[in-house]
Scaffold this motif. Structure first.
Motif, PDB file in Angstrom:
ATOM      1  N   SER A 282     -14.625  21.744 -35.173  1.00  0.00           N
ATOM      2  CA  SER A 282     -13.983  20.105 -34.474  1.00  0.00           C
ATOM      3  C   SER A 282     -15.155  20.141 -33.393  1.00  0.00           C
ATOM      4  O   SER A 282     -14.390  18.623 -32.850  1.00  0.00           O
ATOM      5  CB  SER A 282     -12.722  20.801 -34.220  1.00  0.00           C
ATOM      6  N   GLU A 300     -10.880  16.690 -30.940  1.00  0.00           N
ATOM      7  CA  GLU A 300     -11.438  17.809 -31.496  1.00  0.00           C
ATOM      8  C   GLU A 300      -9.807  18.532 -31.290  1.00  0.00           C
ATOM      9  O   GLU A 300     -10.051  19.361 -32.401  1.00  0.00           O
ATOM     10  CB  GLU A 300     -12.263  17.769 -30.217  1.00  0.00           C
ATOM     11  N   GLU A 304      -8.853  20.244 -34.875  1.00  0.00           N
ATOM     12  CA  GLU A 304      -9.300  22.265 -34.719  1.00  0.00           C
ATOM     13  C   GLU A 304      -8.171  23.046 -35.580  1.00  0.00           C
ATOM     14  O   GLU A 304      -6.772  23.268 -35.815  1.00  0.00           O
ATOM     15  CB  GLU A 304      -9.113  22.372 -33.508  1.00  0.00           C
TER      16      GLU A 304
END
Length: 426
Positions: A282, A300, A304
């Motif tokens: 990610s 991100e 994740e």
């Protein structure tokens, strides 16, 4: 030398001027001398030693008024000796004080009208940006309308509008189509607000449906994410209703681009992490502690999962935490009361938001404020009870199996707006 001139007496006045005690003479004005004296002087004291019929002296020449300063007329401080200044309004006295109360009232009314006009304009501007794409009223075999209000909130991995460079920078990949990255049911009721996450790999029954081409598909068992891939928000909502028994009142979906733009318009989101996170898939690389995430870093963080011990379940916890914090910051006074921040946030959030056809701005604001309450401790955040996070399936790989007994207890409490007491995965 004792002789007097003819006609004069010892009392020093002509004999003809004596007045007999029993006679009262009137003067030529029709009154007695004493009366005339009282008429001539306001104080009622006639001048003594004055010849009858003599006109009264002006006050300034009266010897008995010597030393007195005549009363001067009051003049305006700005009067320079010329013609007296003009006073509008028709009064004969000095100018009337300005009516400041009326001026303040007019000013307040003008401000109120301007605020109302701005609010109305903002409402229609924002309402026009809503993309109403999902028609919930056409769904078949729906559960009865429950108590409270239920929202199905979806975060999709749509890459629409993203360039190749943006896809690379945001670590989104280039997969075609749309899949769900997160799914949550938000319940707003009289016993507090509850945000319940549904794992996208939940192994559920997708009910029979008719595709856009008119082809009829029978009921089948697959991951929950498959329902979205096959029929978008409408089939996903139908599947959630079928498997939970919860009537969904509203649907809201946001893609990757809108998510990033919304965070950037807010100026970032403050997050506090108990542990450091590093995930190459990610792009997430964060230290432990409190820090401010940009739009890219926020995406991100919510995508994740490889750094989490329980993979998707850990990602869902992070998503719940982040979305609640995002809503709290978006609904804060520093954003709502600042037009230079509010309008960019509204524009960024609404441009890529897809909702059901009955959703209005009031419903949308209720959703955000409820999520803010959850983050502030006035609600609950949980995941549907799970019995097996790695259930082998014939064709879908490993999936997530719900704990049927506890899950349906939780679903019933939400549908009937009862206090949530069912034990749930956290």
């Amino acid at each position: 030398m004792d002789a007097w001139r003819d006609g004069w007496t010892d009392e020093g006045e002509p004999e003809g001027a004596r007045v007999m005690p029993h006679v009262r003479r009137e003067d030529r004005y029709g009154g007695r001398p004493d009366d005339r004296g009282r008429q001539a002087y306001p104080g009622g004291h006639p001048q003594q030693g004055r010849t009858h019929g003599e006109p009264p002296l002006p006050p300034e020449l009266d010897p008995r008024r010597a030393g007195r300063v005549p009363r001067q007329p009051q003049r305006d401080p700005g009067y320079d000796g010329g013609a007296p200044p003009y006073r509008g309004g028709g009064g004969s006295g000095p100018g009337r004080p300005r009516n400041w109360r009326k001026r303040i009232t007019y000013g307040v009314l003008t401000l109120v009208v301007a605020l109302i006009a701005t609010s109305i304009g903002t409402y229609f501007w924002a309402d026009g940006k809503l993309a109403r794409t999902v028609d919930l009223s056409t769904l078949p075999d729906r559960p009865p309308v429950g108590k409270g209000t239920n929202y199905l909130i979806v975060g999709s991995d749509s890459r629409d509008g993203m360039s190749a460079a943006e896809k690379k920078e945001l670590h989104t990949g280039s997969a075609d189509g749309k899949r769900t990255d997160s799914m949550m049911v938000l319940h707003i009721g009289s016993n507090g607000d509850t945000l319940m996450s549904l794992p996208r790999d939940s192994y559920v029954t997708i009910p029979a449906f008719t595709g856009e081409s008119g082809k009829h598909y029978p009921a089948t068992t697959h991951k929950l994410n498959t329902a979205y891939s096959w029929g978008g928000g409408a089939l996903l909502t139908q599947t959630v209703e079928h498997d939970t028994g919860i009537h969904i009142d509203h649907y809201a979906e946001i893609g990757f681009t809108g998510f990033v733009n919304l965070v950037n318009a807010l100026g970032g989101v403050n997050m506090c992490l108990p542990n450091a996170i590093h995930d190459t898939a990610s792009g997430a690389d964060f230290k432990a502690g409190c820090q401010e995430f940009t739009g890219q870093q926020s995406l991100e963080f919510v995508r994740e999962r490889h750094a989490e011990a329980d993979q998707d379940l850990g990602r869902m916890r992070n998503q719940q935490k982040f979305l609640a914090t995002l809503a709290h910051q978006a609904a804060s006074p520093s954003t709502v009361l600042n037009p230079f921040k509010l309008y960019p946030v509204l524009g960024a959030g609404l441009e890529t938001l897809e909702v059901d056809k009955s959703m209005n701005l009031y419903d949308l604001s209720q959703m955000f404020f409820a999520m803010k309450d959850v983050s502030g401790g006035n609600g609950k955040s949980l995941t549907v009870p799970i019995s097996n996070p790695n259930l082998p399936t014939p064709s879908d790989g490993d999936a997530v199996a719900w704990d049927t007994t506890r899950a349906h207890e939780l679903f019933s409490q939400l549908q009937n707006d009862q206090p949530v007491t069912a034990t749930a995965s956290n």
